[in-house]
Design a protein around this motif. Structure first.
Motif, PDB file in Angstrom:
ATOM      1  N   LYS A 115       0.847  -1.191   0.000  1.00 15.59           N
ATOM      2  CA  LYS A 115       0.000   0.000   0.000  1.00 15.59           C
ATOM      3  C   LYS A 115       0.887   1.247   0.000  1.00 15.59           C
TER       4      LYS A 115
ATOM      5  N   VAL B  37       0.643   5.453   0.003  1.00 13.97           N
ATOM      6  CA  VAL B  37      -0.196   6.641   0.207  1.00 13.97           C
ATOM      7  C   VAL B  37       0.270   7.758  -0.708  1.00 13.97           C
TER       8      VAL B  37
ATOM      9  N   ASP C  60      -5.156   9.808  -2.139  1.00 14.37           N
ATOM     10  CA  ASP C  60      -5.811   9.311  -0.927  1.00 14.37           C
ATOM     11  C   ASP C  60      -6.206  10.435   0.030  1.00 14.37           C
ATOM     12  N   SER C  61      -6.177  11.659  -0.457  1.00 11.83           N
ATOM     13  CA  SER C  61      -6.442  12.810   0.409  1.00 11.83           C
ATOM     14  C   SER C  61      -7.766  12.712   1.154  1.00 11.83           C
TER      15      SER C  61
ATOM     16  N   LEU D 223      -9.164  10.161   2.281  1.00 14.55           N
ATOM     17  CA  LEU D 223      -9.142   9.112   3.305  1.00 14.55           C
ATOM     18  C   LEU D 223      -8.420   9.552   4.576  1.00 14.55           C
TER      19      LEU D 223
ATOM     20  N   ILE E 236      -5.672   5.110   8.308  1.00 17.30           N
ATOM     21  CA  ILE E 236      -5.818   4.835   6.877  1.00 17.30           C
ATOM     22  C   ILE E 236      -5.490   3.372   6.658  1.00 17.30           C
TER      23      ILE E 236
ATOM     24  N   CYS F  16      -6.729   1.550   3.501  1.00 20.67           N
ATOM     25  CA  CYS F  16      -6.625   1.275   2.066  1.00 20.67           C
ATOM     26  C   CYS F  16      -5.980   2.456   1.340  1.00 20.67           C
ATOM     27  N   THR F  17      -5.405   2.201   0.199  1.00 21.91           N
ATOM     28  CA  THR F  17      -4.835   3.259  -0.636  1.00 21.91           C
ATOM     29  C   THR F  17      -5.278   3.057  -2.080  1.00 21.91           C
ATOM     30  N   ALA F  18      -5.298   4.142  -2.840  1.00 21.11           N
ATOM     31  CA  ALA F  18      -5.726   4.061  -4.244  1.00 21.11           C
ATOM     32  C   ALA F  18      -4.722   3.291  -5.099  1.00 21.11           C
TER      33      ALA F  18
END
Length: 407
Positions: free
Chosen positions: A37, A39, A43-44, A46, A52, A54-56
């Protein structure tokens, strides 16, 4: 600053291990989508939610080894120093970050509780925003973090403070989840009641908007009315609140005088309302720009609240598409004249049905509004607590702190 009894102050670098990150070369596909993962600015939305998870985007072990990216341990605190300056969070698992973030590992020195640091960063968010510089994207330079000082109590008191503030966050999160669930239910009910399939099933007649409503043309003149605008997804917002000042100027006298029970259509398109949005003024008297199309019911057989829900659901969009010409005007507004606007067709159930449906949907919306007020109350209480607890102005009771010492 005068420290409370038992508190210390030190450079953040002395009590934590500061780090950052990097972006692996995007030309190499093998550096990406490898399960680590990562960041990034994507991911702003989130951040600022404690943890946090999960991440994109994800990077690979190979991407990690062939860049300056670092795998930070679970529990590391991170903060954005670029777009979304000051947004922070705690890593819910081992993660890497882009170069747009600063990280602090609290475990390595065991002096600072990570949740205590997170709340301190949250309380300092305004300060970080003011320190950011840049014409296009504002950024905080690394030198600021080197001289950043943190006042802190003993570790046991930090944990007690963090847990207390977490109680408020949990209440806020629970309330917001309930709001989201009720909003989904309301959207579902509106679709069942006045969606295209529902209209056809019920056999409601559809008539031109102009058969039920007439344009509001009365100008403000010399009256002292507050100028408002319309924001998609929000509704009527005073110009001072939206832009920080009254922008009506000499045109104020030409603004339209809007009263309770009357509507206004903003021809500006948005992501949520691509064909423009329509809102009902529920109370009071205001004035709106004359580029908006304002209108009111022709008689008492038209129930404004019924059409309020219809317009908020954006069901007018499919009709407006027929009349809006391609492209936008030089002022950014959609190409639509008033004559065509009043040609759009809307459902027309009996006044009794309109009233019954409006009352049922308004009751559901009222529940949501009350929950939103509760969430804002919790947030205000939390801000007050942070101000008092993170400065030592208010102290935890010794018997509570002792529980964390023993743990």
């Amino acid at each position: 600053m005068k420290l409370p009894d038992g508190w210390n102050i030190d450079y953040l670098d002395n009590v934590t291990k500061r780090g950052s990150g990097h972006t692996p070369n995007q030309k190499y596909s093998e550096y990406w989508n490898g399960g680590i993962k990562w960041v990034s600015l994507a991911d702003s939305s989130l951040l600022d939610k404690r943890f946090i998870i999960c991440t994109a985007k994800e990077i690979s072990e190979e991407g990690l080894n062939n860049s300056s990216a670092v795998l930070h341990p679970k529990g590391t605190v991170l903060m954005s120093r670029d777009a979304g300056v000051g947004k922070s969070s705690i890593m819910g698992c081992d993660m890497a970050v882009s170069q747009h973030f600063i990280t602090w590992d609290c475990k390595s020195k065991n002096i600072i509780n990570n949740l205590f640091l997170y709340y301190w960063l949250q309380a300092k968010k305004g300060y970080f925003e003011r320190q950011a510089v840049g014409s296009t994207i504002k950024t905080i330079g690394l030198p600021l973090f080197k001289k950043l000082k943190l006042p802190y109590p003993p570790l046991s008191e930090q944990k007690a403070i963090a847990d207390l503030l977490s109680t408020w966050d949990e209440a806020i999160e629970k309330t917001e989840r309930l709001i989201q669930a009720k909003e989904r239910n309301l959207k579902s009910q509106i679709q069942k009641i006045m969606g295209r399939q529902a209209i056809e099933t019920k056999g409601w007649s559809e008539v031109h908007l102009g058969e039920l409503f007439t344009e509001v043309t009365h100008k403000v003149g010399e009256k002292e009315l507050t100028p408002y605008s319309i924001s998609a997804g929000i509704g009527f917002v005073s110009q001072r609140e939206k832009w920080g000042k009254n922008i009506s100027g000499s045109q104020h006298k030409n603004y339209i005088h809007l009263k309770t029970g009357e509507f206004s259509y903003n021809k500006g398109n948005s992501k949520r309302y691509q064909q423009g949005c329509i809102y009902l003024l529920k109370e009071g008297e205001i004035c709106v720009p004359n580029v908006f199309i304002s209108f009111k019911p022709k008689n008492k057989n038209v129930v404004p609240e019924f059409f309020e829900h219809y317009f908020i659901a954006d069901y007018h969009a499919r009709e407006l598409k027929r009349y809006i010409t391609s492209g936008a005007r030089s002022d950014g507004l959609l190409n639509l004249n008033k004559k065509d606007f009043f040609k759009i067709k809307v459902p027309c159930p009996s006044p009794y049905e309109q009233k019954a449906i409006a009352e049922a949907l308004t009751a559901l919306q009222h529940e949501i509004d009350l929950l939103k007020q509760l969430a804002e109350k919790y947030k205000a209480q939390k801000r007050g607590l942070m101000q008092k607890m993170l400065t030592g102005e208010w102290r935890m009771k010794p018997e509570i702190i002792n529980q964390y010492t023993e743990a």
